[in-house]
Design a protein around this motif. Structure first.
Motif, mmCIF file in Angstrom:
data_model
loop_
_atom_site.group_PDB
_atom_site.id
_atom_site.type_symbol
_atom_site.label_atom_id
_atom_site.label_comp_id
_atom_site.label_asym_id
_atom_site.label_seq_id
_atom_site.Cartn_x
_atom_site.Cartn_y
_atom_site.Cartn_z
ATOM 1 N N VAL A 120 0.834 -1.200 0.000
ATOM 2 C CA VAL A 120 0.000 0.000 0.000
ATOM 3 C C VAL A 120 0.867 1.247 0.000
ATOM 4 N N LEU A 121 1.920 1.255 0.818
ATOM 5 C CA LEU A 121 2.801 2.415 0.899
ATOM 6 C C LEU A 121 3.401 2.768 -0.455
ATOM 7 N N ALA A 122 3.849 1.744 -1.160
ATOM 8 C CA ALA A 122 4.544 1.991 -2.425
ATOM 9 C C ALA A 122 3.627 1.994 -3.622
ATOM 10 N N GLY A 123 2.403 1.542 -3.431
ATOM 11 C CA GLY A 123 1.496 1.463 -4.568
ATOM 12 C C GLY A 123 1.774 0.287 -5.463
ATOM 13 N N THR A 124 2.617 -0.675 -5.010
ATOM 14 C CA THR A 124 2.940 -1.810 -5.866
ATOM 15 C C THR A 124 1.793 -2.806 -5.945
ATOM 16 N N GLY A 125 0.838 -2.699 -5.013
ATOM 17 C CA GLY A 125 -0.280 -3.615 -5.081
ATOM 18 C C GLY A 125 -1.401 -3.116 -5.971
ATOM 19 N N MET A 126 -1.251 -1.898 -6.517
ATOM 20 C CA MET A 126 -2.308 -1.317 -7.320
ATOM 21 C C MET A 126 -2.343 -1.933 -8.711
ATOM 22 N N VAL A 127 -3.520 -1.950 -9.288
ATOM 23 C CA VAL A 127 -3.688 -2.376 -10.673
ATOM 24 C C VAL A 127 -3.624 -1.135 -11.553
ATOM 25 N N GLU A 128 -2.812 -1.163 -12.561
ATOM 26 C CA GLU A 128 -2.700 -0.031 -13.475
ATOM 27 C C GLU A 128 -3.272 -0.433 -14.830
ATOM 28 N N VAL A 129 -3.976 0.498 -15.462
ATOM 29 C CA VAL A 129 -4.686 0.238 -16.717
ATOM 30 C C VAL A 129 -3.938 0.894 -17.869
ATOM 31 N N GLU A 130 -3.944 0.195 -19.012
ATOM 32 C CA GLU A 130 -3.288 0.698 -20.225
ATOM 33 C C GLU A 130 -1.798 0.942 -19.987
ATOM 34 N N LYS A 131 -1.166 0.026 -19.238
ATOM 35 C CA LYS A 131 0.259 0.153 -18.947
ATOM 36 C C LYS A 131 0.869 -1.243 -18.864
ATOM 37 N N LEU A 132 2.025 -1.427 -19.463
ATOM 38 C CA LEU A 132 2.687 -2.725 -19.456
ATOM 39 C C LEU A 132 3.368 -2.975 -18.124
ATOM 40 N N GLY A 133 3.205 -4.185 -17.594
ATOM 41 C CA GLY A 133 3.870 -4.571 -16.360
ATOM 42 C C GLY A 133 4.462 -5.963 -16.474
ATOM 43 N N ARG A 134 5.294 -6.296 -15.503
ATOM 44 C CA ARG A 134 5.865 -7.646 -15.438
ATOM 45 C C ARG A 134 5.480 -8.253 -14.097
ATOM 46 N N ILE A 135 4.994 -9.491 -14.107
ATOM 47 C CA ILE A 135 4.553 -10.160 -12.886
ATOM 48 C C ILE A 135 5.791 -10.611 -12.121
ATOM 49 N N ALA A 136 6.081 -9.919 -11.005
ATOM 50 C CA ALA A 136 7.300 -10.192 -10.250
ATOM 51 C C ALA A 136 7.154 -11.387 -9.322
ATOM 52 N N SER A 137 5.941 -11.668 -8.858
ATOM 53 C CA SER A 137 5.699 -12.854 -8.037
ATOM 54 C C SER A 137 4.223 -13.228 -8.130
ATOM 55 N N GLY A 138 3.928 -14.450 -7.723
ATOM 56 C CA GLY A 138 2.570 -14.977 -7.840
ATOM 57 C C GLY A 138 2.445 -15.893 -9.034
#
Length: 232
Positions: A155-173
């Protein structure tokens, strides 16, 4: 700027916990955030801005500096200033936001003029650092992934947020290492198409899933235990 850590498994377990750990009496899921921030995962950390090393192979507890960096993002957004401090010594790194730049100084060994980077670059680097830290620690210590402190970090870093229309890489899970892109569809309210693939161009070994609204999208990411690094 760059923030990196180097894993060192010989320093995973905090001082004073060794015997309890060997006896199987340490539950990483139940430790408080304060416990985790003192002595656990003491890894070399480097923080460099414009060639000036504010940290060089120092060994702050990894979870402690992840929290401190996350709080610094909030401080820069709301107050225009923040500090990166450490539980094990009095050294401090001071941050000041001037428009879209972040100026760095330190309690000792400061450079003149003050090194700086853009606020966007600082945000990206902090999110990436926390994402990589979580992605390294949680698979090795599954109990740690159940600790509420890890959710607080997201939550602090916003890394748990879902972002739309943006490329990401699944770091874990689930599907770790694959790329993900969320496309918003022109419905009312919007629905979403989640595209995944083995390559950043989304052409190799691709897949897709449709979800009906943003709440369902967040649930989809949660069910996959996805921690996504969006700032590629």
């Amino acid at each position: 700027m760059r923030i990196n850590f180097t894993p060192d498994s010989s320093r995973d377990i905090g001082s004073g916990y060794e015997k309890a750990w060997q006896a199987g009496r340490v539950d990483l899921a139940a430790l408080t955030a304060t416990d985790l921030r003192y002595g656990f995962f003491e890894y070399p950390v480097d923080l460099t801005v414009e060639g000036h090393a504010f940290l060089s192979a120092s060994r702050p507890p990894l979870i402690d500096i992840m929290f401190t960096l996350g709080h610094s993002l909030h401080g820069l957004r709301t107050d225009g200033s923040a500090s990166i401090d450490f539980t094990e010594n009095t050294y401090m790194i001071h941050l000041e936001r001037t428009r879209e730049q972040v100026l760095f100084s330190a309690s000792h060994g400061a450079a003149t003029p003050r090194p700086s980077c853009s606020f966007a670059a600082f945000t990206s680097e902090v999110r990436s650092f926390i994402t990589k830290g979580l992605a390294y620690l949680e698979p090795r210590y599954p109990a740690l992934a159940r600790n509420p402190a890890m959710s607080e970090l997201r939550v602090l870093a916003g890394t748990g947020m879902v972002e739309v229309e943006k490329l990401g890489r699944i770091a874990s899970g689930d599907e770790q290492g694959r790329y993900v892109y969320v496309k918003e569809l022109p419905d009312e309210p919007p629905s979403y198409l989640v595209l995944t693939a083995a390559d950043p161009d989304l052409k190799a070994d691709g897949g897709d899933e449709w979800v009906e609204d943003f709440s369902s999208l967040e649930q989809f990411f949660g069910e996959g235990r996805w921690l996504v690094e969006w700032n590629l």
